[in-house]
Design an enzyme around this catalytic site. Sequence first.
Site, PDB file in Angstrom:
ATOM      1  N   HIS A 383      -2.173  -3.292  -7.130  1.00  0.00           N
ATOM      2  CA  HIS A 383      -2.828  -3.119  -8.157  1.00  0.00           C
ATOM      3  C   HIS A 383      -2.425  -3.619  -9.488  1.00  0.00           C
ATOM      4  CE1 HIS A 383      -4.491   0.697  -7.018  1.00  0.00           C
ATOM      5  NE2 HIS A 383      -3.469   0.774  -5.982  1.00  0.00           N
ATOM      6  N   THR A 428      -5.320  -7.106  -3.084  1.00  0.00           N
ATOM      7  CA  THR A 428      -6.693  -6.664  -2.548  1.00  0.00           C
ATOM      8  C   THR A 428      -7.691  -7.408  -3.185  1.00  0.00           C
ATOM      9  OG1 THR A 428      -7.919  -4.670  -2.419  1.00  0.00           O
ATOM     10  CG2 THR A 428      -6.755  -4.822  -4.282  1.00  0.00           C
ATOM     11  N   LYS A 431     -10.083  -4.375  -6.112  1.00  0.00           N
ATOM     12  CA  LYS A 431      -9.865  -3.606  -7.295  1.00  0.00           C
ATOM     13  C   LYS A 431     -10.092  -4.353  -8.299  1.00  0.00           C
ATOM     14  CE  LYS A 431      -6.606  -0.623  -4.858  1.00  0.00           C
ATOM     15  NZ  LYS A 431      -7.532   0.537  -4.259  1.00  0.00           N
ATOM     16  N   THR A 461     -14.944  -8.451  13.044  1.00  0.00           N
ATOM     17  CA  THR A 461     -15.679  -9.289  12.185  1.00  0.00           C
ATOM     18  C   THR A 461     -15.263  -9.688  10.818  1.00  0.00           C
ATOM     19  OG1 THR A 461     -17.431  -8.170  13.316  1.00  0.00           O
ATOM     20  CG2 THR A 461     -18.365  -9.685  11.538  1.00  0.00           C
ATOM     21  N   THR A 546      -1.206  12.756  -1.685  1.00  0.00           N
ATOM     22  CA  THR A 546      -1.208  11.631  -2.563  1.00  0.00           C
ATOM     23  C   THR A 546      -0.200  11.649  -3.627  1.00  0.00           C
ATOM     24  OG1 THR A 546      -3.659  11.337  -2.235  1.00  0.00           O
ATOM     25  CG2 THR A 546      -2.691   9.817  -3.776  1.00  0.00           C
TER      26      THR A 546
HETATM   27  C1  LIG Z   1      -0.735   0.014  -2.986  1.00  0.00           C
HETATM   28  C2  LIG Z   1      -1.952  -0.024  -2.209  1.00  0.00           C
HETATM   29  N1  LIG Z   1      -1.836  -1.167  -1.136  1.00  0.00           N
HETATM   30  C3  LIG Z   1      -2.889  -1.154  -0.304  1.00  0.00           C
HETATM   31  C4  LIG Z   1      -4.287  -0.512  -0.508  1.00  0.00           C
HETATM   32  C5  LIG Z   1      -5.300  -0.915   0.384  1.00  0.00           C
HETATM   33  O1  LIG Z   1      -6.122  -1.871  -0.231  1.00  0.00           O
HETATM   34  P1  LIG Z   1      -7.701  -1.976  -0.016  1.00  0.00           P
HETATM   35  O2  LIG Z   1      -8.536  -1.038  -0.796  1.00  0.00           O
HETATM   36  O3  LIG Z   1      -8.139  -3.140  -0.038  1.00  0.00           O
HETATM   37  O4  LIG Z   1      -7.691  -1.425   1.448  1.00  0.00           O
HETATM   38  C6  LIG Z   1      -4.317   0.329  -1.578  1.00  0.00           C
HETATM   39  C7  LIG Z   1      -5.446   1.194  -1.735  1.00  0.00           C
HETATM   40  O5  LIG Z   1      -5.648   1.903  -2.796  1.00  0.00           O
HETATM   41  C8  LIG Z   1      -2.927   0.648  -2.219  1.00  0.00           C
HETATM   42  O6  LIG Z   1      -3.262   1.445  -3.439  1.00  0.00           O
END
Ligand SMILES: Cc1ncc(COP(=O)(O)O)c(C=O)c1O
Length: 715
Positions: A383, A428, A431, A461, A546
């Site tokens: 994030h 990631t 985002k 893949t 969550t």
């Molecule tokens: C802190 C954190 N790590 C990893 C991920 C996973 O990332 P991705 O959406 O690329 O799978 C998220 C997804 O929301 C996340 O909030």
Amino acid sequence: MDKLSTLSRFKASCPFLGRTKTSTLRNLCTSTSTRFPSISLLTERATNCPVMGPALSVRSKEIVAGYASMAGNSDIEQIHKEKGVNIPVDASVEMCPHASAARAAARMADDLAHAAKGKEISSKAAAAAGCPFHKAALEQTVKATGVAPHPVPVSTASTSVSSSTRTGAYDYEAFYNTELEKKHKDKSYRYFNNINRLAHKFPVAHTAKVEDEVQVWCSNDYLGMGNNPVVLETMHRTLDRYGHGAGGTRNIAGNGAVHLGLERELATLHRKDAALIFSSCYVANDATLSTLGTKLPGCVMFSDKSNHASMIQGMRHSTAQRVIFKHNDLEDLENKLKEYPKETPKIIAFESVYSMCGSISPISEICDLAEKYGALTFLDEVHAVGLYGPRGAGVAEHLDYEAQLAHGENPDPIPGSVMDRIDIITGTLGKAYGAVGGYIAGSDDFIDMIRSYAPGFIFTTSLPPATVAGAQASIAYQKIYLGDRQLKQVNVRETKRRFAELDIPVVPGPSHILPVLVGDAALAKAASDKLLYDHSIYVQAINYPTVAVGEERLRITVTQRHTVEQIDKLVAAVDQVFTDLNINRIKDWKALGGRATVGVPGEDDVVEPIWTKEQLGEETGTTPKTLRDGEKDVVDPQGVFVARSRFDHLLGPISGPLRSGYQVVAPAVTTNTTTTSSAASVVPKTMKTGTKLMDFAPRARDIPVPPPSKLSAVA
Ligand SMILES: Cc1ncc(COP(=O)(O)O)c(C=O)c1O
């Protein structure tokens, strides 16, 4: 009498109700139809019934007609006059309870009509399953049309009614149902809204109905890079040249120049030896932690209590022992580390920005503890990448802002910097970079080891070339353009300030995350629904697991492309929904002793943001301005130039204007820290052609390091 007991009264006469379990009926009653958001799943199903379908249709038409006759009544003006109702020129439907109820009724009538369109197949199925009403209705249709119905397998008649034909076998449907029932009971059942974000109207999306548009306020496409024009251009060109799928795993035919180019871009971003991309960061975290935890002999993993599920799963999938420390609590972490000998392999796994509460971890101090107790550091910057640091490398980079800025595109680490002290960084592409995929970055041997052992990397893949190239264009663009990051923080700050003025509780934090505390699962869902249906604002409710029970919230994400008018509308809508649903304000939480760090006696409800005023350009008067409705967003020509040049060797050089309706605006003032804008062409005037900074074909260490003056010109 509730809906369910009313339904039970009809069990004897309706074969569907008679055969369906009470728990299933309850689910159907309380679940919103995913295709038709204004009606429940039960109502959707009822539109297929020859008895209920016509009744529903008649009733909804009556309601709409009632409102329509009222709206068409010429006396209405007189009524407004008598009641002293002055209608402002910019009045919206939401302001009038009658008009918004009429709109809701019309929406429901529409949904009922659309739902009834699927009637034929379901009717045949229901008739085949033994419903006498459907049978009679079908016979009538055959008589009238002469067309015989096709036989329909019983199992399609109803997915909720147990349809097992395996006599004496385990009842799988009952099992699914029981599991779902648990989710409904503890209020953790997830509702997925149908939201289709429109590339050329960001941040607007249409819902299940293409003509219904809403403003999106919870997407993790934090900077709108999912539709940045240079990203789209790169993707189109790559798609034309390399087609859609990657064609195989990285090991078998799925390892191309774009994949290697992206990994080099990422390694340079974090100033690490190497990087490795995965299908997502969920997979990256899971695969890396499970592989390390299993391979490192006797490994102990120290995990922050608020860590993301991907890290938790990775640790669970390993054979390592897992020790959980309190969220961001250094004392607790040290007490736990100290219990193990220094030579025991250890990993401290944590995040920089915690996405549900917006807290930021004490990265530097955790590195101190890791050094003291002999642990590896594993930092999830999911994030934060794209959003923090002078080049968007994340919070670890941000903590040495000036030094990192001065270091420009030099791929070597700054010895002793926070980013250098982190052993493993994960991020990631899905985002702030607006694509999909995840990655890890670290030492050469670490990356090679994961590449060689992690099943989550090896046996799948690889990402499609166009996606990979789009992600690289996005990173390259954000590496040199600061304006998006700055403006996003400015807008977040303004929105937080406006909520504070209205006593709306925002969980305090130093990051871009804006969690509005609701404190109850049903209320959070109701608030989210009300925002969507009454105000055309989409903010997803975040419930257990969550967040903790009692800490349910609306997690708002503000982008640099939300306008002044959109922010005004959001703030007013949330305020209205808080009033309508009587949701606790800050003063109420204070009276209750505080909740989720809101209104805690003796604690400040405002936390100093991580972006300083100086970094936002406030001291030099160069802070970007919030857009107004109708204004084009800024597309930085230097960013475009640099992103394009990454692909010269694969796709051929390209210049000239970008396709699409985007206006490319050149920076009028370019300094080390900020950029302001004025209209100009795509070709950057300040960018010296022949600058080799952005050529990523060679290995990071082979890239010539230009003199500092050039570095600051593009950083
Ligand atoms: C802190 C954190 N790590 C990893 C991920 C996973 O990332 P991705 O959406 O690329 O799978 C998220 C997804 O929301 C996340 O909030």
